[in-house]
Design a protein around this motif. Structure first.
Motif, short mmCIF file in Angstrom:
data_model
loop_
_atom_site.label_atom_id
_atom_site.label_comp_id
_atom_site.label_asym_id
_atom_site.label_seq_id
_atom_site.Cartn_x
_atom_site.Cartn_y
_atom_site.Cartn_z
N TYR A 26 47.33 59.96 40.63
CA TYR A 26 46.39 59.84 41.75
C TYR A 26 45.38 58.77 41.40
CZ TYR A 26 43.04 61.17 45.38
OH TYR A 26 42.20 61.17 46.45
N SER A 27 45.38 57.68 42.13
CA SER A 27 44.56 56.54 41.76
C SER A 27 43.30 56.38 42.60
CB SER A 27 45.38 55.25 41.85
OG SER A 27 45.88 55.08 43.15
N ASP A 28 43.15 57.19 43.66
CA ASP A 28 41.96 57.08 44.50
C ASP A 28 40.76 57.75 43.83
OD1 ASP A 28 43.77 57.48 47.64
OD2 ASP A 28 43.40 55.73 46.39
N ILE A 29 39.60 57.54 44.43
CA ILE A 29 38.38 58.16 43.90
C ILE A 29 38.50 59.68 44.05
CG2 ILE A 29 35.89 58.42 44.18
CD1 ILE A 29 35.83 55.57 45.23
N LYS A 30 38.18 60.39 42.98
CA LYS A 30 38.29 61.85 42.98
C LYS A 30 36.95 62.44 43.36
CE LYS A 30 41.90 61.52 39.54
NZ LYS A 30 42.23 61.53 38.10
N TYR A 31 36.70 62.51 44.66
CA TYR A 31 35.42 63.06 45.11
C TYR A 31 35.28 64.52 44.70
CZ TYR A 31 34.81 58.87 47.91
OH TYR A 31 34.67 57.57 48.31
N CYS A 32 36.35 65.28 44.87
CA CYS A 32 36.31 66.69 44.53
C CYS A 32 37.70 67.09 44.07
CB CYS A 32 35.89 67.52 45.74
SG CYS A 32 35.77 69.28 45.39
N MET A 33 37.77 67.63 42.87
CA MET A 33 39.01 68.18 42.36
C MET A 33 38.90 69.68 42.39
SD MET A 33 41.00 65.68 41.66
CE MET A 33 42.27 66.57 40.76
N GLN A 34 39.89 70.35 42.96
CA GLN A 34 39.75 71.77 43.07
C GLN A 34 41.06 72.51 43.10
OE1 GLN A 34 37.90 71.91 47.43
NE2 GLN A 34 38.76 73.88 46.77
N TRP A 35 40.93 73.83 43.04
CA TRP A 35 42.08 74.72 43.10
C TRP A 35 42.00 75.58 44.35
CZ3 TRP A 35 46.07 74.41 39.73
CH2 TRP A 35 45.86 73.73 38.53
N PHE A 36 43.14 75.70 45.00
CA PHE A 36 43.31 76.61 46.13
C PHE A 36 44.41 77.60 45.76
CE2 PHE A 36 41.18 74.63 49.84
CZ PHE A 36 40.88 73.39 49.34
N ARG A 37 44.51 78.64 46.55
CA ARG A 37 45.67 79.51 46.46
C ARG A 37 46.07 79.94 47.87
NH1 ARG A 37 43.06 84.81 43.45
NH2 ARG A 37 41.75 85.55 45.19
N ALA A 38 47.32 80.30 47.99
CA ALA A 38 47.84 80.69 49.30
C ALA A 38 48.85 81.81 49.13
CB ALA A 38 48.50 79.49 49.98
N VAL A 39 48.81 82.73 50.07
CA VAL A 39 49.82 83.77 50.19
C VAL A 39 50.37 83.69 51.60
CG1 VAL A 39 48.77 85.26 48.46
CG2 VAL A 39 48.11 85.50 50.85
N PRO A 40 51.62 84.08 51.78
CA PRO A 40 52.23 84.01 53.12
C PRO A 40 51.41 84.78 54.15
CG PRO A 40 53.89 84.41 51.47
CD PRO A 40 52.59 84.53 50.76
N GLY A 41 51.19 84.15 55.30
CA GLY A 41 50.47 84.80 56.37
C GLY A 41 48.96 84.65 56.33
N LYS A 42 48.47 83.99 55.30
CA LYS A 42 47.02 83.80 55.18
C LYS A 42 46.70 82.33 54.98
CE LYS A 42 45.85 88.32 53.23
NZ LYS A 42 45.14 89.03 52.11
N GLN A 43 45.49 81.96 55.38
CA GLN A 43 45.04 80.59 55.16
C GLN A 43 44.77 80.37 53.68
OE1 GLN A 43 41.68 80.60 57.99
NE2 GLN A 43 42.69 78.88 59.01
N TYR A 92 49.35 78.75 43.61
CA TYR A 92 48.12 78.04 43.32
C TYR A 92 48.35 76.54 43.42
CZ TYR A 92 45.87 82.34 41.87
OH TYR A 92 45.30 83.59 41.88
N TYR A 93 47.42 75.88 44.09
CA TYR A 93 47.53 74.45 44.34
C TYR A 93 46.34 73.70 43.77
CZ TYR A 93 50.97 75.80 47.89
OH TYR A 93 52.05 76.32 48.55
N CYS A 94 46.63 72.58 43.17
CA CYS A 94 45.60 71.65 42.77
C CYS A 94 45.44 70.64 43.91
CB CYS A 94 46.08 70.94 41.50
SG CYS A 94 45.14 69.50 40.99
N ALA A 95 44.21 70.21 44.16
CA ALA A 95 43.98 69.26 45.25
C ALA A 95 42.87 68.29 44.90
CB ALA A 95 43.63 70.00 46.54
N ALA A 96 43.04 67.08 45.36
CA ALA A 96 41.98 66.07 45.31
C ALA A 96 41.54 65.87 46.75
CB ALA A 96 42.51 64.77 44.72
N VAL A 97 40.35 66.32 47.07
CA VAL A 97 39.90 66.34 48.46
C VAL A 97 38.61 65.54 48.61
CG1 VAL A 97 41.02 68.53 48.97
CG2 VAL A 97 38.67 68.52 48.11
N GLN A 98 38.37 65.11 49.82
CA GLN A 98 37.16 64.34 50.10
C GLN A 98 35.92 65.22 50.10
OE1 GLN A 98 37.28 60.70 50.80
NE2 GLN A 98 39.10 61.28 49.62
#
Length: 125
Positions: A26-43, A92-98
């Motif tokens: 990932y070469s863009d600016i990392k404004y926010c690095m974070q972890w999410f999680r998801a289960v079926p049927g939920k956001q 569990y997901y890793c994300a680079a988000v604005q």
């Protein structure tokens, strides 16, 4: 692949796991690095985040049990998960988000956000 998670698996309640996220692709600016999680049927739930300015945030559901950290030199984000509970079972997901997002009700990914493919964590009672 921009972000690549690893470290998921199966563990008994009370146990620990450490997730890793390689962001070397990932070469863009990392404004926010974070972890999410998801289960079926939920956001997706935003669990822990490190903002570019060093601010660290946690969701109430994991505060005191999970620790987010990063090794900038290695382009790696970590999530140390202790005192795991069956309700922590999720992908569990890793994300680079604005914009960092913590909690439930995630509105959805922006066009400049990047996500890993996810790693499954299963906590048995």
């Amino acid at each position: 692949v921009q972000l690549l998670e690893s470290g998921g698996g199966s563990v008994q309640a009370g146990g620990s796991l450490r997730l890793s996220c390689d962001s070397s692709g990932y070469s863009d600016i990392k404004y926010c690095m974070q972890w999410f999680r998801a289960v079926p049927g939920k956001q997706r739930e935003g669990l822990a985040a490190i903002h570019k300015d060093g601010t660290i945030m946690y969701a109430p559901s994991v505060k005191g049990r999970f620790t987010i950290s990063q090794d900038i030199a290695k382009n790696t984000l970590y999530l140390q998960m202790n005192s795991l509970k069956p309700e922590d079972t999720a992908t569990y997901y890793c994300a680079a988000v604005q914009i960092c997002f913590i909690g439930t009700g995630y509105p959805g990914s922006g066009p400049l956000d990047a996500w890993g493919q996810g790693t499954l964590v299963n906590v048995s009672s």
